[in-house]
Design a protein around this motif. Structure first.
Motif, short mmCIF file in Angstrom:
data_model
loop_
_atom_site.label_atom_id
_atom_site.label_comp_id
_atom_site.label_asym_id
_atom_site.label_seq_id
_atom_site.Cartn_x
_atom_site.Cartn_y
_atom_site.Cartn_z
N ILE A 34 52.67 5.82 -31.23
CA ILE A 34 52.31 6.89 -32.16
C ILE A 34 52.58 6.46 -33.59
O ILE A 34 51.76 6.70 -34.49
N ILE A 35 53.72 5.81 -33.82
CA ILE A 35 54.05 5.35 -35.18
C ILE A 35 53.03 4.31 -35.66
O ILE A 35 52.56 4.36 -36.80
N LEU A 36 52.69 3.36 -34.79
CA LEU A 36 51.71 2.34 -35.18
C LEU A 36 50.34 2.94 -35.48
O LEU A 36 49.67 2.53 -36.44
N MET A 37 49.91 3.90 -34.66
CA MET A 37 48.62 4.53 -34.91
C MET A 37 48.64 5.30 -36.22
O MET A 37 47.65 5.30 -36.97
N THR A 38 49.75 5.98 -36.52
CA THR A 38 49.86 6.71 -37.78
C THR A 38 49.80 5.76 -38.97
O THR A 38 49.11 6.03 -39.97
N MET A 39 50.51 4.63 -38.87
CA MET A 39 50.47 3.65 -39.96
C MET A 39 49.07 3.08 -40.14
O MET A 39 48.59 2.90 -41.27
N LEU A 40 48.39 2.80 -39.03
CA LEU A 40 47.03 2.27 -39.10
C LEU A 40 46.08 3.27 -39.74
O LEU A 40 45.26 2.90 -40.61
N LEU A 41 46.18 4.53 -39.33
CA LEU A 41 45.31 5.55 -39.92
C LEU A 41 45.61 5.74 -41.40
O LEU A 41 44.68 5.98 -42.19
N ASN A 42 46.87 5.65 -41.79
CA ASN A 42 47.21 5.77 -43.21
C ASN A 42 46.60 4.64 -44.02
O ASN A 42 46.15 4.84 -45.15
N LYS A 43 46.59 3.43 -43.47
CA LYS A 43 45.99 2.29 -44.19
C LYS A 43 44.47 2.44 -44.26
O LYS A 43 43.86 2.06 -45.26
N MET A 44 43.87 2.95 -43.20
CA MET A 44 42.41 3.06 -43.17
C MET A 44 41.91 4.12 -44.14
O MET A 44 40.86 3.93 -44.78
N TYR A 45 42.61 5.23 -44.26
CA TYR A 45 42.12 6.35 -45.07
C TYR A 45 42.93 6.56 -46.34
O TYR A 45 43.08 7.67 -46.82
N LYS A 46 43.44 5.47 -46.88
CA LYS A 46 44.19 5.56 -48.14
C LYS A 46 43.22 5.79 -49.29
O LYS A 46 42.14 5.22 -49.33
N ASP A 47 43.62 6.62 -50.23
CA ASP A 47 42.76 6.91 -51.39
C ASP A 47 42.80 5.79 -52.39
O ASP A 47 43.80 5.32 -52.79
#
Length: 41
Positions: free
Chosen positions: A28-41
């Motif tokens: 869950i932590i890795l997926m959250t970090m990945l999504l944060n990197k993908m959708y960073k403004d």
């Protein structure tokens, strides 16, 4: 009545359960970090 031998044999199952919980939390932590990197403004 407390049976020490039963406690020792159940340690294996408790260890597997704790390892599973840690693995799921890590995923869950890795997926959250990945999504944060993908959708960073």
């Amino acid at each position: 009545m407390f049976n020490p031998l039963a406690f020792i044999t159940n340690l294996k199952f408790m260890g597997v359960g704790m390892l599973t919980i840690v693995a799921v939390m890590g995923a869950i932590i890795l997926m959250t970090m990945l999504l944060n990197k993908m959708y960073k403004d």
